[in-house]
Design a protein around this motif. Structure first.
Motif, PDB file in Angstrom:
ATOM      1  N   HIS A  88      -5.130   3.422  -1.221  1.00  0.00           N
ATOM      2  CA  HIS A  88      -4.810   3.445  -2.656  1.00  0.00           C
ATOM      3  C   HIS A  88      -5.018   4.825  -3.270  1.00  0.00           C
ATOM      4  N   GLU A 314       0.826  -7.485   7.663  1.00  0.00           N
ATOM      5  CA  GLU A 314      -0.159  -6.424   7.772  1.00  0.00           C
ATOM      6  C   GLU A 314       0.199  -5.588   8.997  1.00  0.00           C
ATOM      7  N   SER A 386      -1.146 -12.338   2.627  1.00  0.00           N
ATOM      8  CA  SER A 386      -2.175 -11.424   2.135  1.00  0.00           C
ATOM      9  C   SER A 386      -1.578 -10.053   1.811  1.00  0.00           C
ATOM     10  N   GLU A 387      -0.687  -9.591   2.665  1.00  0.00           N
ATOM     11  CA  GLU A 387      -0.042  -8.294   2.416  1.00  0.00           C
ATOM     12  C   GLU A 387       0.863  -8.365   1.188  1.00  0.00           C
ATOM     13  N   LYS A 390      -1.349  -8.225  -1.799  1.00  0.00           N
ATOM     14  CA  LYS A 390      -1.816  -6.854  -2.002  1.00  0.00           C
ATOM     15  C   LYS A 390      -0.768  -6.051  -2.764  1.00  0.00           C
ATOM     16  N   ASN A 393      -0.556  -7.263  -6.445  1.00  0.00           N
ATOM     17  CA  ASN A 393      -1.699  -6.873  -7.261  1.00  0.00           C
ATOM     18  C   ASN A 393      -1.615  -5.427  -7.743  1.00  0.00           C
TER      19      ASN A 393
END
Length: 802
Positions: A88, A314, A386-387, A390, A393
């Motif tokens: 990030h 991922e 999950s990816e 991510k 978000n």
């Protein structure tokens, strides 16, 4: 060695007890010896080994070469996870407007294009309908659409081929639909492999009013992976065959296929201009096509909506996927989440479905094997979701452009489900419903393209494009490197520092951790002339350096001797460079190099480099590349630690530490002295080469393209640093090449061609005496004649680097 007062008392009392007990039981001595080891490794070395340097006892019987590879593996695994958490930091999104977002991400978009090898200028848009030998158009005319076999221009010397489907109604949108690498365009067009993965999906969009272009991808077979002229073939998938030769040149199979997609968009836009009506552009891909679609969405702002099917996940296990997906430095900045966000505000539909299964390279009967391991298996829903979360978000909730669909179509887990195609059409403003196909929707045209010949042309065209780049890349090095060097040694210091930084970025530079070296040692052997010790040093977390130091016995008190670091080659061990046993397995390569030099008065150090264990060490390169590192990132850090430790020894002249390596050790002798501070001289034996050509050419059977060494290519060395450029960065220090004229690693013509540039550079600096080459009538081995004279000339006198 320093002992505390308490330890001295314990040692004295224990030793006296052992002497008194010798007449009673010999076992007492063994017990006392083991007791002394337990209380103080340092004490044991002082009492029983007496190395002339500070260390603790090296214990254990495990194979240190195996432990080294395992430790590096752990380090790279942890580093990959750390970079995921730090990714990030490379992003400063601005979602205030599309223009602001584009500006805030443009630098990373340029970086991604560079890493994918998108470097060549595309040609002007041009699309041609292919014909039969009788000049009859290759087309299928259906009730609602016409299908053409076409090709379109990508680069001046590269075309793409595929199928164009034209609806017999007003065009509502233009779509590029990318199949997986092992799916031919005819499947998506609906007239082959009925009910196969993606069957008829392109035709369904055409029936709804979309103009659809389906490119042919390079597949995973190995039919054309090799040279018909040389009659040498490999079991490398076509994608790997092209990856390995292009990677060395800063190009990529992914980049070439993305260029085909972008060229198709160029043509779409030219059609908009001709018809004076702009319509949305969509890209949809499955499997390898899904990967291309995701990259395309991240890079090309002209794409309104993208389907990424059977790929999104991922990406921290990238190293275990087929090698043709390897992208240098990708995971430092980009995961699939970051790529998906880059498409904003254009829509991205992520379809989670069964990805293509690839069990590894083809089990071929071709002449040569050597393909890299790598598999594709079922995608994990939890990691894919999950990816996606991510990515989501990172976007303001009111501006989310991402959709996630878990495919459960009537075809099972096949791509391009009814739901996904309907969403896709909706985002492209297509008004007509995307309807299912009936099994007899299409009539196959027997007078159609030969799919095998089309694949051969697809592979060979990219190969020719790569080989043309190979022929021209030296011109880039002339401009970016040689033309920048002028004046004397001091005048070139500043620009060479810049070039060394560039070289460090290419190799992926790592410094040893600042904590203590914590040397451990044990005595190995002793003769009348020398004593040898095995040494380990801490370098990085889980990473250590290991080697053998040989110290002459005739060093007068206060004298500082020069050191020659003797580096073994592929699958070697430090002991191989030491042994004088002519019956030993590797003696014929090294011929007791370190021992011979020690008996001439030099201190020698024989490090272990981790290129041992076949695929076990090659996996390290696979794990290192996605995080911007290489095997030489680790090796460089290890050598820096070794040089620092040697320099700290009271009997070593820190200004006279040289490196002498054979084969893979010769590769070390080319790369490491460029970056490691402390080496005053370098000798490359059995490796100096026209290195870029060696890695990328298809014209010689000793090219690395035909061998098992799939870890050899280094990203974009072709346009940056060949061996002559590396040697120029070693200058003004003495540099020498040892070349056996029967060494099959290259021809004398290649070696002398590359060395001529080195000699010219040293002559221009007025130090031609510091540069030498010895040809000897031998194979891939140490000769130890001219090189020993070279070492004596510059190490046995008070030579100091200018």
């Amino acid at each position: 060695m320093i002992m505390t007062k308490r330890l001295r008392i314990i040692y004295k009392n224990s030793l006296m007890f052992a002497i008194r007990s010798i007449k009673k039981k010999k076992a007492y001595i063994i017990n006392i010896f083991m007791f002394l080891i337990s209380i103080s490794p340092s004490l044991t070395l002082t009492a029983f080994g007496q190395p002339p340097f500070e260390s603790t006892l090296l214990t254990g019987t495990d194979d240190l070469s195996v432990l080294m590879v395992q430790g590096i593996d752990r380090y790279l695994t942890l580093k990959t996870q750390e970079l995921k958490q730090e990714r990030h930091n490379y992003w400063k999104y601005d979602f205030s407007s599309a223009q602001s977002f584009e500006r805030s991400t443009q630098q990373n978009r340029d970086l991604l294009s560079e890493r994918l090898g998108i470097a060549d200028k595309r040609a002007s848009p041009d699309l041609e309908i292919l014909t039969t030998k009788s000049l009859k158009q290759l087309k299928i005319d259906n009730k609602e659409s016409i299908l053409y076999s076409v090709r379109w221009k990508v680069l001046d010397n590269l075309w793409a081929e595929g199928i164009l489907i034209l609806p017999k109604q007003k065009i509502a949108a233009r779509v590029i639909m990318i199949p997986d690498a092992d799916i031919v365009p005819e499947v998506l067009a609906g007239f082959k492999n009925l009910r196969g993965a993606g069957w008829g999906s392109a035709l369904r969009l055409a029936k709804a009013g979309c103009q659809v272009l389906i490119p042919t991808l390079v597949n995973r077979q190995d039919t054309f992976s090799g040279s018909e002229i040389l009659n040498h073939f490999t079991n490398q998938p076509h994608r790997e065959w092209l990856y390995r030769q292009s990677y060395e040149l800063g190009r990529h199979i992914i980049g070439y296929e993305l260029q085909k997609i972008f060229a198709a968009i160029d043509w779409f836009q030219s059609e908009d201009h001709t018809q004076e009506s702009k319509v949305p552009i969509g890209v949809a891909g499955y499997g390898e096509g899904g990967m291309l679609a995701l990259y395309a969405a991240a890079i090309d702002r002209r794409i309104t909506c993208t389907i990424v099917s059977g790929y999104y996940n991922e990406r921290e296990q990238l190293w275990s996927e087929p090698i043709y997906r390897n992208v240098f430095g990708l995971l430092k900045t980009f995961g699939d989440a970051e790529l998906a966000v880059m498409a904003w505000p254009n829509k991205v539909i992520i379809e989670h479905c069964k990805e293509p299964v690839v069990g590894g390279p083809p089990q071929s009967t071709n002449i040569r094997f050597g393909a890299a391991p790598g598999k594709l298996d079922s995608l994990s829903f939890s990691s894919a979701f999950s990816e996606w979360e991510k990515a989501k978000n990172n976007i303001p909730a009111s501006k989310n452009h991402l959709l996630f669909v878990k495919s459960k179509s009537g075809l099972g887990d096949h791509p391009f489900s009814d739901t996904v195609l309907s969403l896709f059409a909706e985002q492209l403003k297509v008004q007509k419903t995307v309807s299912p196909l009936s099994s007899n929707e299409n009539v196959y045209n027997n007078d159609w393209v030969n799919e095998t010949e089309r694949q051969k042309k697809t592979v060979r065209d990219i190969e020719m494009c790569v080989q043309r780049t190979l022929a021209l890349c030296s011109k880039t090095r002339d401009q970016s490197f040689w033309n920048t060097l002028s004046g004397d040694i001091s005048s070139q210091d500043k620009i060479k520092a810049i070039h060394r930084k560039r070289f460090a970025d290419i190799l992926g530079f790592l410094s040893p951790q600042p904590s203590e070296m914590l040397p451990k040692a044990r005595k190995l052997n002793e003769t009348e002339k020398w004593t040898s010790y095995e040494i380990t040093l801490n370098v990085l977390p889980d990473v250590f350096a290991w080697g053998i130091i040989m110290i002459p016995k005739n060093i007068p008190p206060g004298e500082k001797r020069p050191v020659v670091v003797c580096q073994h080659g592929l699958e070697g061990l430090p002991g191989d460079v030491v042994t004088t046993d002519s019956t030993a397995q590797n003696f014929h390569y090294y011929k007791g190099l370190a021992t011979r030099l020690t008996e001439r008065g030099y201190i020698t150090f024989c490090p272990h480099n981790p290129y041992r264990g076949k695929d076990n060490f090659r996996v390290l390169q696979r794990k290192a590349n996605p995080i911007g590192l290489t095997l030489f990132s680790i090796i460089t850090a290890q050598h820096q630690r070794i040089v620092d430790w040697l320099s700290s020894l009271s009997f070593v002249d820190s200004t006279r530490i040289a490196l002498y390596g054979l084969s893979y050790g010769g590769k070390t002798a080319m790369r490491v002295p460029v970056l490691v501070k402390g080496y005053c001289l370098s000798i490359c034996s059995g490796d100096f080469n026209e290195w870029v050509l060696k890695n990328a050419t298809t014209a010689y059977d000793f090219s690395y393209l035909f061998t098992r060494e799939y870890e050899m290519p280094e990203w974009d060395l072709g346009h940056t640093f060949n061996y002559a450029e590396m040697a120029a960065l070693i200058a003004p220090r003495p540099f020498m090449v040892e070349r056996g004229i029967y060494d099959g690693v290259a021809t004398d013509e290649w070696v002398d061609f590359e060395f001529a540039k080195v000699r010219r550079h040293y002559m221009n600096l007025g130090i031609q005496q510091l540069c030498a080459i010895e040809h000897f009538p031998g194979p891939h081995t140490i000769n130890g004649v001219g090189t020993f004279e070279f070492l004596d000339k510059y190490l046995k006198r008070n030579w100091i680097e200018k």
